[in-house]
Design a protein around this motif. Structure first.
Motif, PDB file in Angstrom:
ATOM      1  N   MET A  98      35.788  48.522  48.218  1.00  0.00           N
ATOM      2  CA  MET A  98      36.414  47.754  47.160  1.00  0.00           C
ATOM      3  C   MET A  98      36.672  48.602  45.932  1.00  0.00           C
ATOM      4  SD  MET A  98      37.016  44.700  48.174  1.00  0.00           S
ATOM      5  CE  MET A  98      37.284  43.888  46.617  1.00  0.00           C
ATOM      6  N   ASN A  99      35.734  49.501  45.641  1.00  0.00           N
ATOM      7  CA  ASN A  99      35.954  50.409  44.517  1.00  0.00           C
ATOM      8  C   ASN A  99      37.164  51.298  44.760  1.00  0.00           C
ATOM      9  OD1 ASN A  99      33.856  49.558  42.876  1.00  0.00           O
ATOM     10  ND2 ASN A  99      32.364  50.777  44.029  1.00  0.00           N
ATOM     11  N   GLU A 100      37.296  51.782  46.009  1.00  0.00           N
ATOM     12  CA  GLU A 100      38.468  52.608  46.335  1.00  0.00           C
ATOM     13  C   GLU A 100      39.772  51.814  46.171  1.00  0.00           C
ATOM     14  OE1 GLU A 100      36.263  55.500  49.626  1.00  0.00           O
ATOM     15  OE2 GLU A 100      37.836  54.081  50.228  1.00  0.00           O
ATOM     16  N   LYS A 101      39.748  50.567  46.673  1.00  0.00           N
ATOM     17  CA  LYS A 101      40.946  49.734  46.556  1.00  0.00           C
ATOM     18  C   LYS A 101      41.288  49.470  45.100  1.00  0.00           C
ATOM     19  CE  LYS A 101      40.462  47.292  50.944  1.00  0.00           C
ATOM     20  NZ  LYS A 101      40.246  45.975  51.586  1.00  0.00           N
ATOM     21  N   LEU A 102      40.267  49.161  44.315  1.00  0.00           N
ATOM     22  CA  LEU A 102      40.504  48.903  42.903  1.00  0.00           C
ATOM     23  C   LEU A 102      41.036  50.144  42.189  1.00  0.00           C
ATOM     24  CD1 LEU A 102      37.365  46.749  42.091  1.00  0.00           C
ATOM     25  CD2 LEU A 102      39.734  45.969  42.104  1.00  0.00           C
ATOM     26  N   LEU A 110      44.686  39.862  36.147  1.00  0.00           N
ATOM     27  CA  LEU A 110      43.995  39.821  37.455  1.00  0.00           C
ATOM     28  C   LEU A 110      43.056  41.002  37.620  1.00  0.00           C
ATOM     29  CD1 LEU A 110      46.999  38.706  39.685  1.00  0.00           C
ATOM     30  CD2 LEU A 110      45.029  37.314  39.043  1.00  0.00           C
ATOM     31  N   HIS A 111      43.516  42.160  37.098  1.00  0.00           N
ATOM     32  CA  HIS A 111      42.671  43.348  37.195  1.00  0.00           C
ATOM     33  C   HIS A 111      41.377  43.162  36.389  1.00  0.00           C
ATOM     34  CE1 HIS A 111      41.770  47.455  38.103  1.00  0.00           C
ATOM     35  NE2 HIS A 111      41.580  47.724  36.802  1.00  0.00           N
ATOM     36  N   LYS A 112      41.510  42.533  35.235  1.00  0.00           N
ATOM     37  CA  LYS A 112      40.314  42.242  34.434  1.00  0.00           C
ATOM     38  C   LYS A 112      39.387  41.271  35.155  1.00  0.00           C
ATOM     39  CE  LYS A 112      42.384  42.986  29.883  1.00  0.00           C
ATOM     40  NZ  LYS A 112      42.802  42.332  28.625  1.00  0.00           N
ATOM     41  N   GLN A 113      40.012  40.262  35.780  1.00  0.00           N
ATOM     42  CA  GLN A 113      39.183  39.326  36.551  1.00  0.00           C
ATOM     43  C   GLN A 113      38.441  40.037  37.682  1.00  0.00           C
ATOM     44  OE1 GLN A 113      41.648  36.142  37.886  1.00  0.00           O
ATOM     45  NE2 GLN A 113      41.971  35.258  35.819  1.00  0.00           N
ATOM     46  N   VAL A 114      39.222  40.971  38.335  1.00  0.00           N
ATOM     47  CA  VAL A 114      38.577  41.726  39.425  1.00  0.00           C
ATOM     48  C   VAL A 114      37.440  42.564  38.882  1.00  0.00           C
ATOM     49  CG1 VAL A 114      38.936  43.584  41.089  1.00  0.00           C
ATOM     50  CG2 VAL A 114      40.579  41.720  40.936  1.00  0.00           C
ATOM     51  N   ASP A 115      37.701  43.204  37.709  1.00  0.00           N
ATOM     52  CA  ASP A 115      36.625  44.009  37.110  1.00  0.00           C
ATOM     53  C   ASP A 115      35.416  43.129  36.747  1.00  0.00           C
ATOM     54  OD1 ASP A 115      37.995  46.373  37.346  1.00  0.00           O
ATOM     55  OD2 ASP A 115      38.961  46.197  35.369  1.00  0.00           O
ATOM     56  N   ASP A 137      40.579  39.470  48.536  1.00  0.00           N
ATOM     57  CA  ASP A 137      41.733  39.514  49.467  1.00  0.00           C
ATOM     58  C   ASP A 137      42.953  38.831  48.838  1.00  0.00           C
ATOM     59  OD1 ASP A 137      40.252  40.842  51.357  1.00  0.00           O
ATOM     60  OD2 ASP A 137      39.556  38.989  52.319  1.00  0.00           O
ATOM     61  N   SER A 138      42.679  37.693  48.164  1.00  0.00           N
ATOM     62  CA  SER A 138      43.814  37.005  47.515  1.00  0.00           C
ATOM     63  C   SER A 138      44.410  37.870  46.415  1.00  0.00           C
ATOM     64  CB  SER A 138      43.361  35.658  46.973  1.00  0.00           C
ATOM     65  OG  SER A 138      42.384  35.853  45.967  1.00  0.00           O
ATOM     66  N   LEU A 139      43.525  38.537  45.677  1.00  0.00           N
ATOM     67  CA  LEU A 139      44.021  39.428  44.627  1.00  0.00           C
ATOM     68  C   LEU A 139      44.803  40.603  45.197  1.00  0.00           C
ATOM     69  CD1 LEU A 139      40.923  39.494  42.255  1.00  0.00           C
ATOM     70  CD2 LEU A 139      43.139  38.449  41.780  1.00  0.00           C
ATOM     71  N   SER A 140      44.286  41.147  46.321  1.00  0.00           N
ATOM     72  CA  SER A 140      45.023  42.272  46.950  1.00  0.00           C
ATOM     73  C   SER A 140      46.383  41.799  47.473  1.00  0.00           C
ATOM     74  CB  SER A 140      44.190  42.861  48.079  1.00  0.00           C
ATOM     75  OG  SER A 140      43.962  41.883  49.067  1.00  0.00           O
ATOM     76  N   PHE A 141      46.365  40.590  48.064  1.00  0.00           N
ATOM     77  CA  PHE A 141      47.645  40.055  48.543  1.00  0.00           C
ATOM     78  C   PHE A 141      48.613  39.828  47.375  1.00  0.00           C
ATOM     79  CE2 PHE A 141      50.250  36.303  49.637  1.00  0.00           C
ATOM     80  CZ  PHE A 141      50.971  36.843  50.714  1.00  0.00           C
ATOM     81  N   ARG A 142      48.065  39.316  46.255  1.00  0.00           N
ATOM     82  CA  ARG A 142      48.907  39.085  45.080  1.00  0.00           C
ATOM     83  C   ARG A 142      49.443  40.396  44.520  1.00  0.00           C
ATOM     84  NH1 ARG A 142      52.170  35.263  43.216  1.00  0.00           N
ATOM     85  NH2 ARG A 142      52.202  35.131  40.912  1.00  0.00           N
TER      86      ARG A 142
END
Length: 786
Positions: free
Chosen positions: A756-760, A118-123, A57-62
């Motif tokens: 989450m996969n869709e969001k990513l 951040l995307h790498k962290q999410v991955d 959620d924090s990543l999406s907000f960011r």
């Protein structure tokens, strides 16, 4: 008995269920512990999942902030470009204007890098999350399998425990019975031990008195020795050399040891030969044995019954050798028992030899037998014949030596040495013959093992036979060396001399002479003298003894007569009982006939009373008399054949009807007596039945009490069973709820991961668009400049 069996069955079931309860409690506690562990793991996973959700959620907000910032920067860039197109500024202004887009592009590039990071962290977090989920799923499957396995193991252990409990209960009952028996035996043994101790004390005291008395007799009576007559002097105790006796005893003990080794080797040879004959040439399991091999195996199986007695006889002969008596061939009476047993062994070998040779010939007749193997078999054939002939010679000389102690066979003492020399030669021949048998059998076995039909079982059996033959060779070598080494001792004269002679040998009287039963006579003389010196037993006068004998004979005769009378009386009683039963049946039949006749008489009386007025009484009576025989015959043919006495009785009853009241009164008295007797018998039977009923009533009351106790225990067991079933149902429900919750959580996690996969994916698309927009502005500037 059926109720007792039912109660016993209920008690056993109750014991089984009671034994199952701790096992179920343990299983329940184990499952509860595993469920608590699963709950704790689930809580930890939920916390980790919430943490990951918060990070996402924090990543999406960011990402949203960054996208807004990018849009805002894009708008500013557009406005700046628009202002560049509309306004024409000074040369300073166009020089300063390129600086602002550069700042914006650097900021945009930094934001894009941050977004990529951040995307790498999410991955990375997504991959960790996926791997963690997979690990948890595998662990869940593993734990489910373990749970199922534990459940199966629990069921199997429960079943085994039930069976074991039943078996242990039966064993416990048997052990209790044995314990009771052993306790009773111990009590009886204690009483017997006490009695034996008392008897031992009395025997010890009596033996002490007898010993003192025997010593007194020996001191007083034994100096009397007769040496004048040679026949009487041979019965006196000879004086002898104790060293010679000890040497003889030592040699006999060595011969016993050598014989035991030879017996063991022969027993092994015959036993392994039996195993070989069952394997080769025909396998007794897959192929039937030949008749010769069947008899051969049967005879081989009997080897111990001929071998052991020889060893036991020689050991018993060794036990008879004492230091106080001289042992020679004339006094060795127990050696004859050994010769008899050895003769039986040689007869057994002679009986076994034809089948042994026929078995070898059967092996030669096989198709797989080569010419060389046949030659080796024939060599073994001849060596076995020679071995049996040597045993026959050995039996001849052993018998000759053993018969020297018998009165009917005495040879001069000078010939004894020649007997021992011949025996030594025979033992040497025995050694050579056993060596030939071992050599020929070893060569035969080495050729047989090269054949393709030789099995491993046959090879091992042949190796055992070869080892037994080797031990036989060593034993016969020892015996031959032992006998040839001690031949000088056997040549010596016996170390004794008769009383009254100064030297050990007397040529004029054919050497010293001693009777073989001297030791027995000495013991008999000692007992006789002890009886002479002892007090006389109490006697009975002759007249009283004769009178007692007459009384005894008369009592025995009277007893025999009474026994005969008793047997005759019993036979008469049995016959009378049979006749009683017969006449009881006859009485019942006559009673039935009597009832029928009374009915007919009553009918006739009624007819007479009705027809007296009309005067037709005589005709009706005659008609009835004519009809009655036919009815009687028809009614009694189905039961028994009618006799003349019964017919006379029936016609007599008709006569009684016509005769008058006197005969009727006698008939009534007879009937009354009969029924009174029947009533008395019935009363006795009723008393017996009442006593049995009272006994049965008491038994029924006791059984009813036992039934009530059993029902109470049954209800208690049923309640415990219900409680255990409820606990088991609760455990099953908890297991189902946990599985359902795990399944729901897994489905929710899979859905969340999909979202989450869709969001990513959307964020990745947006990042790609931003990257493309970052690359496109320089191109547009070039176009604008052109």
């Amino acid at each position: 008995m059926a109720d007792a069996a039912k109660y016993q069955k209920l008690a056993s079931e109750y014991a089984k269920l009671k034994a199952q309860i701790p096992v179920l409690k343990k299983a329940y506690l184990d499952e509860q512990g595993t469920s608590n562990e699963y709950k704790e793991q689930l809580k930890a996973k939920d916390q980790a999942l919430r943490k990951y959700e918060q990070e996402v959620d924090s990543l999406s907000f960011r990402n949203q902030q960054l996208s807004k910032r990018v849009l805002f920067l894009q708008e500013e860039l557009d406005t700046i470009e628009a202002t560049k197109k509309k306004k024409n500024r000074n040369a300073e202004q166009p020089a300063a204007a390129p600086t602002s887009p550069g700042v914006y592009s650097e900021e945009l590039f930094s934001k894009i890098q941050e977004n990529e990071r951040l995307h790498k962290q999410v991955d990375d977090s997504n991959r960790k999350y996926q791997t963690r989920i997979q690990e948890l799923e595998t662990k869940l499957e593993y734990f489910e399998k373990e749970c199922n396995q534990h459940q199966q193991v629990l069921q199997s252990t429960l079943q085994k425990s039930k069976d074991q409990i039943d078996r242990l209960q039966q064993e416990k009952a048997m052990v209790e019975v044995k314990l009771q028996k052993l306790e009773s035996d111990v009590k009886s043994y204690r009483s017997r031990a006490e009695l034996s101790e008392e008897k031992l004390d009395s025997v010890q005291s009596r033996l002490q008195d007898d010993l003192q008395q025997a010593r007194k007799i020996i001191a007083d009576k034994l100096p009397f020795i007769d040496t004048k007559h040679r026949d009487l002097n041979c019965l006196n105790l000879p004086t002898h050399d104790r060293k010679h006796q000890l040497r003889a005893r030592e040699l006999v003990s060595q011969s016993v040891n050598h014989l035991s080794e030879l017996v063991q080797a022969l027993s092994n040879f015959y036993t392994y030969s039996e195993q070989r004959s069952k394997i080769y040439p025909n396998d007794g399991i897959n192929e039937p044995l030949s008749p010769i091999n069947l008899v051969y195996c049967k005879y081989l199986h009997e080897n111990v019954s001929y071998l052991r007695p020889c060893e036991q006889a020689l050991r018993s002969f060794l036990g008879t050798l004492n230091e106080d008596s001289l042992t020679t061939l004339e006094t060795a009476t127990d050696l004859f028992v050994f010769s008899k047993n050895f003769k039986g062994l040689v007869g057994y070998m002679n009986k076994l030899l034809p089948y042994q040779l026929a078995s070898i010939e059967e092996e030669c007749a096989l198709s797989s037998c080569t010419s060389t193997l046949e030659n080796k078999n024939m060599d073994l054939h001849h060596s076995l014949k020679h071995l049996t002939s040597v045993f026959n010679k050995l039996d001849t000389y052993i018998t000759l030596l053993a018969t020297q102690s018998q009165n009917h066979c005495h040879y001069p003492h000078q010939n004894h040495f020649s007997f021992f020399v011949c025996l030594s030669k025979v033992l040497q021949d025995l050694d050579t013959s056993v060596r030939d048998v071992s050599k020929h059998y070893n060569s035969k076995v080495s050729l047989e093992h090269q054949l393709p039909t030789a099995t491993q079982k046959l090879k091992t059996t042949d190796e055992c036979i070869v080892s037994s033959l080797i031990s036989m060779v060593t034993c016969t070598g020892k015996v031959s060396a032992f006998f040839s080494g001690n031949i000088d001792f056997f040549k010596e004269n016996p170390g004794y001399r008769t009383r009254g002679s100064s030297i050990g040998t007397d040529t004029t009287m054919d050497g010293p002479r001693s009777g073989p039963a001297t030791v027995c006579f000495r013991q008999k003389a000692a007992t006789y003298l002890s009886q002479l010196s002892g007090p006389c037993p109490e006697t009975v006068p002759h007249s009283i003894a004769v009178q007692n004998r007459k009384v005894l004979l008369s009592s025995t005769e009277s007893r025999e007569g009474l026994s005969k009378q008793l047997t005759t009386a019993q036979t008469r009683v049995n016959k009378l009982e049979q006749e009683k039963e017969h006449w009881m049946l006859e009485l019942q039949l006559l009673q039935i006939k009597h009832d029928k006749e009374t009915e007919k008489v009553q009918k006739l009386e009624k007819q007479l009373a009705s027809k007296l007025a009309s005067g037709a009484v005589q005709d009706s009576i005659e008609d009835n008399i004519i009809k009655e025989p036919t009815t009687r015959t028809s009614s009694t043919d189905a039961v028994v054949p009618q006799t003349s006495e019964a017919k006379a009785a029936m016609f007599g009853k008709l006569d009684m009807v016509s005769a008058g009241s006197s005969d009727a009164e006698t008939r009534e008295v007879l009937i009354k007596n009969h029924f009174t007797n029947r009533i008395n018998e019935q009363a006795l039977q009723l008393q017996l039945v009442e006593s049995k009923a009272v006994n049965f009533h008491s038994e029924v009351r006791a059984l009813h009490k036992q039934l009530q106790i059993a029902e109470k225990s049954k209800t208690r067991c049923e309640e415990e069973l219900k409680d255990s079933s409820q606990v088991l149902a609760q455990l099953k429900d908890e297991l189902q709820t946990t599985t359902k919750s795990y399944e729901g959580q897994l489905s929710m996690m899979s859905e969340h991961l999909a979202s989450m996969n869709e969001k990513l994916a959307q964020q990745k698309d947006e990042i790609d668009e931003l990257k493309s927009q970052k690359v496109q502005p320089p191109k547009e500037k070039k176009k604008f400049r052109k």
